[in-house]
Scaffold this motif. Sequence first.
Motif, mmCIF file in Angstrom:
data_model
loop_
_atom_site.group_PDB
_atom_site.id
_atom_site.type_symbol
_atom_site.label_atom_id
_atom_site.label_comp_id
_atom_site.label_asym_id
_atom_site.label_seq_id
_atom_site.Cartn_x
_atom_site.Cartn_y
_atom_site.Cartn_z
ATOM 1 N N ASP A 65 7.500 4.343 -1.104
ATOM 2 C CA ASP A 65 7.506 4.019 0.319
ATOM 3 C C ASP A 65 6.332 3.093 0.612
ATOM 4 O O ASP A 65 5.412 2.951 -0.210
ATOM 5 C CB ASP A 65 7.406 5.309 1.153
ATOM 6 N N ASP A 66 6.353 2.461 1.773
ATOM 7 C CA ASP A 66 5.281 1.553 2.183
ATOM 8 C C ASP A 66 4.294 2.270 3.099
ATOM 9 O O ASP A 66 4.659 3.201 3.817
ATOM 10 C CB ASP A 66 5.858 0.357 2.928
ATOM 11 N N PHE A 67 3.044 1.816 3.093
ATOM 12 C CA PHE A 67 2.039 2.344 4.008
ATOM 13 C C PHE A 67 1.679 1.261 5.018
ATOM 14 O O PHE A 67 2.012 0.085 4.849
ATOM 15 C CB PHE A 67 0.808 2.855 3.252
ATOM 16 N N ASP A 68 0.998 1.678 6.084
ATOM 17 C CA ASP A 68 0.710 0.775 7.193
ATOM 18 C C ASP A 68 -0.662 0.121 7.121
ATOM 19 O O ASP A 68 -0.853 -0.987 7.626
ATOM 20 C CB ASP A 68 0.844 1.529 8.525
ATOM 21 N N ALA A 69 -1.625 0.797 6.534
ATOM 22 C CA ALA A 69 -2.976 0.242 6.429
ATOM 23 C C ALA A 69 -3.682 0.904 5.254
ATOM 24 O O ALA A 69 -3.277 1.968 4.785
ATOM 25 C CB ALA A 69 -3.763 0.481 7.724
ATOM 26 N N GLY A 70 -4.756 0.261 4.799
ATOM 27 C CA GLY A 70 -5.471 0.766 3.639
ATOM 28 C C GLY A 70 -4.904 0.202 2.359
ATOM 29 O O GLY A 70 -4.158 -0.786 2.361
ATOM 30 N N GLU A 71 -5.248 0.843 1.252
ATOM 31 C CA GLU A 71 -4.795 0.354 -0.041
ATOM 32 C C GLU A 71 -4.686 1.490 -1.050
ATOM 33 O O GLU A 71 -5.432 2.474 -0.977
ATOM 34 C CB GLU A 71 -5.764 -0.709 -0.574
ATOM 35 N N ILE A 72 -3.749 1.344 -1.961
ATOM 36 C CA ILE A 72 -3.642 2.205 -3.138
ATOM 37 C C ILE A 72 -3.737 1.304 -4.357
ATOM 38 O O ILE A 72 -2.992 0.316 -4.470
ATOM 39 C CB ILE A 72 -2.314 2.985 -3.172
ATOM 40 N N ARG A 73 -4.643 1.634 -5.272
ATOM 41 C CA ARG A 73 -4.727 0.922 -6.539
ATOM 42 C C ARG A 73 -4.368 1.892 -7.659
ATOM 43 O O ARG A 73 -4.966 2.965 -7.771
ATOM 44 C CB ARG A 73 -6.126 0.348 -6.760
ATOM 45 N N LEU A 74 -3.416 1.493 -8.465
ATOM 46 C CA LEU A 74 -2.934 2.325 -9.558
ATOM 47 C C LEU A 74 -3.079 1.535 -10.849
ATOM 48 O O LEU A 74 -2.491 0.448 -10.982
ATOM 49 C CB LEU A 74 -1.480 2.713 -9.310
ATOM 50 N N ALA A 75 -3.881 2.060 -11.755
ATOM 51 C CA ALA A 75 -4.166 1.367 -13.013
ATOM 52 C C ALA A 75 -4.644 -0.054 -12.736
ATOM 53 O O ALA A 75 -4.286 -1.005 -13.440
ATOM 54 C CB ALA A 75 -2.939 1.366 -13.915
ATOM 55 N N GLY A 76 -5.455 -0.196 -11.677
ATOM 56 C CA GLY A 76 -6.043 -1.475 -11.339
ATOM 57 C C GLY A 76 -5.172 -2.396 -10.514
ATOM 58 O O GLY A 76 -5.616 -3.470 -10.108
ATOM 59 N N GLN A 77 -3.951 -1.999 -10.233
ATOM 60 C CA GLN A 77 -3.028 -2.854 -9.487
ATOM 61 C C GLN A 77 -2.874 -2.360 -8.058
ATOM 62 O O GLN A 77 -2.594 -1.186 -7.813
ATOM 63 C CB GLN A 77 -1.656 -2.872 -10.158
ATOM 64 N N ALA A 78 -3.078 -3.270 -7.096
ATOM 65 C CA ALA A 78 -2.897 -2.930 -5.688
ATOM 66 C C ALA A 78 -1.408 -2.826 -5.384
ATOM 67 O O ALA A 78 -0.618 -3.694 -5.770
ATOM 68 C CB ALA A 78 -3.545 -3.986 -4.811
ATOM 69 N N LEU A 79 -1.021 -1.764 -4.663
ATOM 70 C CA LEU A 79 0.391 -1.555 -4.354
ATOM 71 C C LEU A 79 0.854 -2.325 -3.134
ATOM 72 O O LEU A 79 2.053 -2.574 -2.980
ATOM 73 C CB LEU A 79 0.675 -0.062 -4.139
ATOM 74 N N SER A 80 -0.075 -2.697 -2.251
ATOM 75 C CA SER A 80 0.333 -3.407 -1.043
ATOM 76 C C SER A 80 0.966 -4.748 -1.428
ATOM 77 O O SER A 80 0.438 -5.492 -2.257
ATOM 78 C CB SER A 80 -0.865 -3.647 -0.120
ATOM 79 N N GLY A 81 2.109 -5.020 -0.825
ATOM 80 C CA GLY A 81 2.763 -6.302 -1.044
ATOM 81 C C GLY A 81 3.600 -6.392 -2.297
ATOM 82 O O GLY A 81 4.218 -7.445 -2.552
ATOM 83 N N LEU B 284 2.157 11.599 -1.843
ATOM 84 C CA LEU B 284 2.647 11.497 -3.220
ATOM 85 C C LEU B 284 3.677 10.380 -3.345
ATOM 86 O O LEU B 284 3.660 9.609 -4.311
ATOM 87 C CB LEU B 284 3.233 12.842 -3.658
ATOM 88 N N HIS B 285 4.585 10.275 -2.378
ATOM 89 C CA HIS B 285 5.594 9.216 -2.419
ATOM 90 C C HIS B 285 4.960 7.836 -2.322
ATOM 91 O O HIS B 285 5.424 6.880 -2.969
ATOM 92 C CB HIS B 285 6.602 9.411 -1.297
ATOM 93 N N LEU B 286 3.899 7.702 -1.555
ATOM 94 C CA LEU B 286 3.205 6.416 -1.451
ATOM 95 C C LEU B 286 2.533 6.061 -2.771
ATOM 96 O O LEU B 286 2.574 4.905 -3.211
ATOM 97 C CB LEU B 286 2.175 6.461 -0.327
#
Length: 218
Positions: free
Chosen positions: A56-72, A49-51
Amino acid sequence: MLLEIQSLTKRYPGSDGARPVLRDVSLSLDAGETLALTGESGSGKSTLLHLIGALDDFDAGEIRLAGQALSGLGESARAALRRDVVALVFQQFNLVPSLTVAQNLAFHARLAGRLDAAWVRELTGRLGLDGLETRWPEQLSGGQQQRVAIGRALAMRPRLLLADEPTGNLDEATSDMVLSLMLDLVEQSGAALFLVTHSERIAGRVRRRAHLSNGTIA
């Protein structure tokens, strides 16, 4: 697709090296959909949930929220997501002690530039907070504080509501009442709901379920 999680991995450092808390987690949530994530204590529910909330940051993979990638994403972009797209409700309420009930209810919506006085008044009435607007958080019961926290989150009309054990500090009767209000208001507002709980009883109230075990979706 409002939320898309792809092959997500999160590790925490330990004395014996990096320990995976989440391993290759994939999950999706459509706009307006409600999902309850269950799992034992320490299974990684709150971490996930925090990710999603860009806390917080994650180590691998991706989260897209409303079309926006959270990585970086930088902190300002993360804060913008939490201000404009996502709202969070926690077990500990996290009300601002120096603000009244009315001021707490309007707080996030005002920050987002989306304060709708009529919607806040409706939330106040639906949540049974009429007559309590000038009280301070310390003058409220636990159930009342949690209702204020839910109202504050929904006042900004988020696209996604993240709720981490939102009734964990309440007795069963109050928990059922608060959960019913939250589900009704989420549906009314059109938000999606991602609810973390260890309770099978509470999860049974939500339309869709997923289970996290040892860091993976079972």
